[in-house]
Write a protein that holds these residues in place. Structure first.
Motif, PDB file in Angstrom:
ATOM      1  N   LEU A   1      13.433  14.208  -5.004  1.00  0.00           N
ATOM      2  CA  LEU A   1      12.944  13.093  -4.152  1.00  0.00           C
ATOM      3  C   LEU A   1      11.607  12.687  -4.987  1.00  0.00           C
ATOM      4  O   LEU A   1      11.213  11.477  -4.936  1.00  0.00           O
ATOM      5  N   LYS A   2      10.850  13.670  -5.222  1.00  0.00           N
ATOM      6  CA  LYS A   2       9.552  13.532  -5.635  1.00  0.00           C
ATOM      7  C   LYS A   2       9.493  12.730  -6.892  1.00  0.00           C
ATOM      8  O   LYS A   2       8.580  12.226  -7.561  1.00  0.00           O
ATOM      9  N   ALA A   3      10.662  12.813  -7.669  1.00  0.00           N
ATOM     10  CA  ALA A   3      10.824  12.003  -8.932  1.00  0.00           C
ATOM     11  C   ALA A   3      11.458  10.551  -8.948  1.00  0.00           C
ATOM     12  O   ALA A   3      11.443   9.880  -9.980  1.00  0.00           O
ATOM     13  N   ASN A   4      11.821  10.404  -7.829  1.00  0.00           N
ATOM     14  CA  ASN A   4      12.755   9.167  -7.303  1.00  0.00           C
ATOM     15  C   ASN A   4      11.565   8.033  -7.510  1.00  0.00           C
ATOM     16  O   ASN A   4      10.459   7.988  -7.051  1.00  0.00           O
ATOM     17  N   GLN A   5      11.759   6.773  -8.383  1.00  0.00           N
ATOM     18  CA  GLN A   5      11.068   5.775  -8.595  1.00  0.00           C
ATOM     19  C   GLN A   5      10.818   4.921  -7.414  1.00  0.00           C
ATOM     20  O   GLN A   5       9.574   4.505  -7.215  1.00  0.00           O
ATOM     21  N   ASN A   6      11.657   4.763  -6.464  1.00  0.00           N
ATOM     22  CA  ASN A   6      11.263   4.116  -5.189  1.00  0.00           C
ATOM     23  C   ASN A   6      10.109   4.781  -4.318  1.00  0.00           C
ATOM     24  O   ASN A   6       9.260   4.276  -3.925  1.00  0.00           O
ATOM     25  N   PHE A   7      10.603   6.217  -4.330  1.00  0.00           N
ATOM     26  CA  PHE A   7       9.668   7.099  -3.679  1.00  0.00           C
ATOM     27  C   PHE A   7       8.418   7.122  -4.319  1.00  0.00           C
ATOM     28  O   PHE A   7       7.078   7.001  -3.667  1.00  0.00           O
ATOM     29  N   LEU A   8       8.138   7.125  -5.595  1.00  0.00           N
ATOM     30  CA  LEU A   8       6.793   7.075  -6.511  1.00  0.00           C
ATOM     31  C   LEU A   8       6.065   5.750  -5.903  1.00  0.00           C
ATOM     32  O   LEU A   8       4.748   5.835  -5.778  1.00  0.00           O
ATOM     33  N   ALA A   9       6.796   4.736  -6.083  1.00  0.00           N
ATOM     34  CA  ALA A   9       6.130   3.296  -5.595  1.00  0.00           C
ATOM     35  C   ALA A   9       5.631   3.377  -4.165  1.00  0.00           C
ATOM     36  O   ALA A   9       4.319   3.065  -4.148  1.00  0.00           O
ATOM     37  N   LEU A  10       6.553   3.716  -3.118  1.00  0.00           N
ATOM     38  CA  LEU A  10       5.913   3.863  -1.926  1.00  0.00           C
ATOM     39  C   LEU A  10       4.883   4.752  -1.563  1.00  0.00           C
ATOM     40  O   LEU A  10       3.983   4.515  -0.999  1.00  0.00           O
ATOM     41  N   GLN A  11       4.831   5.994  -2.255  1.00  0.00           N
ATOM     42  CA  GLN A  11       3.718   7.011  -2.250  1.00  0.00           C
ATOM     43  C   GLN A  11       2.355   5.975  -3.022  1.00  0.00           C
ATOM     44  O   GLN A  11       1.351   6.355  -2.306  1.00  0.00           O
ATOM     45  N   SER A  12       2.433   5.560  -3.901  1.00  0.00           N
ATOM     46  CA  SER A  12       1.221   5.003  -4.585  1.00  0.00           C
ATOM     47  C   SER A  12       0.824   3.704  -3.374  1.00  0.00           C
ATOM     48  O   SER A  12      -0.423   3.615  -3.195  1.00  0.00           O
ATOM     49  N   GLN A  13       1.712   3.130  -2.804  1.00  0.00           N
ATOM     50  CA  GLN A  13       1.337   1.969  -1.889  1.00  0.00           C
ATOM     51  C   GLN A  13       0.626   2.554  -0.736  1.00  0.00           C
ATOM     52  O   GLN A  13      -0.384   2.208   0.002  1.00  0.00           O
ATOM     53  N   LEU A  14       1.161   3.728  -0.425  1.00  0.00           N
ATOM     54  CA  LEU A  14       0.571   4.835   0.965  1.00  0.00           C
ATOM     55  C   LEU A  14      -0.686   5.018   0.467  1.00  0.00           C
ATOM     56  O   LEU A  14      -1.654   4.928   1.269  1.00  0.00           O
ATOM     57  N   GLU A  15      -1.050   5.483  -0.477  1.00  0.00           N
ATOM     58  CA  GLU A  15      -2.232   6.022  -0.957  1.00  0.00           C
ATOM     59  C   GLU A  15      -3.192   4.905  -0.818  1.00  0.00           C
ATOM     60  O   GLU A  15      -4.116   4.975  -0.329  1.00  0.00           O
ATOM     61  N   GLY A  16      -2.816   3.811  -1.424  1.00  0.00           N
ATOM     62  CA  GLY A  16      -3.679   2.689  -1.409  1.00  0.00           C
ATOM     63  C   GLY A  16      -4.176   2.171  -0.084  1.00  0.00           C
ATOM     64  O   GLY A  16      -5.232   1.609   0.281  1.00  0.00           O
ATOM     65  N   THR A  17      -3.006   2.291   0.591  1.00  0.00           N
ATOM     66  CA  THR A  17      -3.221   1.813   2.181  1.00  0.00           C
ATOM     67  C   THR A  17      -3.993   2.608   2.947  1.00  0.00           C
ATOM     68  O   THR A  17      -5.063   2.372   3.681  1.00  0.00           O
ATOM     69  N   GLU A  18      -3.841   3.779   2.789  1.00  0.00           N
ATOM     70  CA  GLU A  18      -4.685   5.069   3.333  1.00  0.00           C
ATOM     71  C   GLU A  18      -6.307   4.648   3.058  1.00  0.00           C
ATOM     72  O   GLU A  18      -7.199   4.774   3.724  1.00  0.00           O
ATOM     73  N   ASN A  19      -6.465   4.446   1.688  1.00  0.00           N
ATOM     74  CA  ASN A  19      -8.061   3.978   1.203  1.00  0.00           C
ATOM     75  C   ASN A  19      -8.582   2.640   1.914  1.00  0.00           C
ATOM     76  O   ASN A  19      -9.606   2.555   2.253  1.00  0.00           O
ATOM     77  N   ARG A  20      -7.539   1.698   1.862  1.00  0.00           N
ATOM     78  CA  ARG A  20      -8.039   0.115   2.379  1.00  0.00           C
ATOM     79  C   ARG A  20      -8.320   0.558   3.971  1.00  0.00           C
ATOM     80  O   ARG A  20      -9.146  -0.037   4.358  1.00  0.00           O
ATOM     81  N   ILE A  21      -7.516   1.680   4.760  1.00  0.00           N
ATOM     82  CA  ILE A  21      -7.696   1.621   6.205  1.00  0.00           C
ATOM     83  C   ILE A  21      -9.100   2.511   6.272  1.00  0.00           C
ATOM     84  O   ILE A  21      -9.789   1.778   6.993  1.00  0.00           O
ATOM     85  N   ALA A  22      -9.578   3.236   5.463  1.00  0.00           N
ATOM     86  CA  ALA A  22     -10.875   4.048   5.345  1.00  0.00           C
ATOM     87  C   ALA A  22     -11.959   2.887   5.101  1.00  0.00           C
ATOM     88  O   ALA A  22     -12.856   2.914   5.824  1.00  0.00           O
ATOM     89  N   VAL A  23     -11.771   1.896   4.241  1.00  0.00           N
ATOM     90  CA  VAL A  23     -12.822   0.888   3.865  1.00  0.00           C
ATOM     91  C   VAL A  23     -12.815   0.087   5.241  1.00  0.00           C
ATOM     92  O   VAL A  23     -14.012  -0.390   5.401  1.00  0.00           O
ATOM     93  N   ALA A  24     -11.654  -0.422   5.668  1.00  0.00           N
ATOM     94  CA  ALA A  24     -11.689  -1.315   6.758  1.00  0.00           C
ATOM     95  C   ALA A  24     -12.477  -0.683   7.914  1.00  0.00           C
ATOM     96  O   ALA A  24     -13.137  -1.509   8.987  1.00  0.00           O
ATOM     97  N   ARG A  25     -12.238   0.704   8.134  1.00  0.00           N
ATOM     98  CA  ARG A  25     -12.972   1.118   9.327  1.00  0.00           C
ATOM     99  C   ARG A  25     -14.126   1.252   8.931  1.00  0.00           C
ATOM    100  O   ARG A  25     -15.160   0.878   9.889  1.00  0.00           O
TER     101      ARG A  25
END
Length: 202
Positions: free
Chosen positions: A127-151
């Motif tokens: 699962l950790k090597a799955n490309q779709n999962f890696l893309a979602l991981q990257s988007q989730l990381e970016g979103t968590e950072n955006r949440i912190a900035v927006a807050r």
């Protein structure tokens, strides 16, 4: 007609223009301007949380394909997402501290459920090597950072607004013209280490 009388007819218009300029220069518009900025900043907080919520169904489906035995964890994420998206705080309810607290708690529960899901993922190397999962991981990381900035931006906007209505001359304008605009609650961290964006590591 006497030219002097003609000049006097323009006096009220000139006085009105002068008064408008003086009022604009002394901060009469600061309170509604800062109020709108705080509301806009809250809108960004909501946008980023919604972005995270939109990523979760794809994330859960991807994990489910590899980790079918983790149904309890996946269900917890889905339920936390449903609760988090059911509590909405818009401009009309932004000044309700109880509603804001409920929103924060629901988002914290979703963050906790996502963290538990990420721990589960560690058990599945494919699962950790799955490309779709890696893309979602990257988007989730970016979103968590955006949440912190927006807050952070929302907290700063609320601080400016609250400072304006508590200090002179804003306090005067608030009591005379904007008494219906209350001191605004800020977005406080309600979970341990909430000031830090969650780490999403796989």
């Amino acid at each position: 007609m006497n030219p002097r009388l003609n000049d006097l007819r323009h006096l009220p218009i000139l006085a009105l223009l002068l008064l408008s300029t003086l009022l604009a220069g002394c901060g009469i518009n600061n309170i509604p301007t800062l109020d709108e900025q705080a509301k806009a900043a809250w809108g960004q907080v909501q946008n980023q949380y919604q972005r995270r919520a939109d990523l979760i169904p794809n994330l859960v489906e991807t994990v489910k394909g590899y980790a079918q035995h983790e149904q309890d964890t996946l269900t917890a994420v889905i339920e936390a997402r449903a609760k988090a998206t059911s509590i909405q705080v818009d401009a009309s309810t932004l000044d309700n501290p109880d509603k804001l607290k409920q929103f924060q708690q629901a988002q914290d529960q979703l963050s906790g459920a996502l963290s538990r899901l990420m721990v589960v993922v560690e058990r599945y190397p494919d699962l950790k090597a799955n490309q779709n999962f890696l893309a979602l991981q990257s988007q989730l990381e970016g979103t968590e950072n955006r949440i912190a900035v927006a807050r952070r931006d929302f907290i700063l906007a609320v601080q400016k607004y609250n400072t304006e209505i508590r200090t002179f001359p804003g306090r005067l304008w608030h009591s005379v013209m904007y008494s219906d605009l209350p001191i605004r609650e800020t977005f406080e961290a309600t979970s341990s280490n909430a000031e830090k964006a969650p780490e999403v590591k796989f």
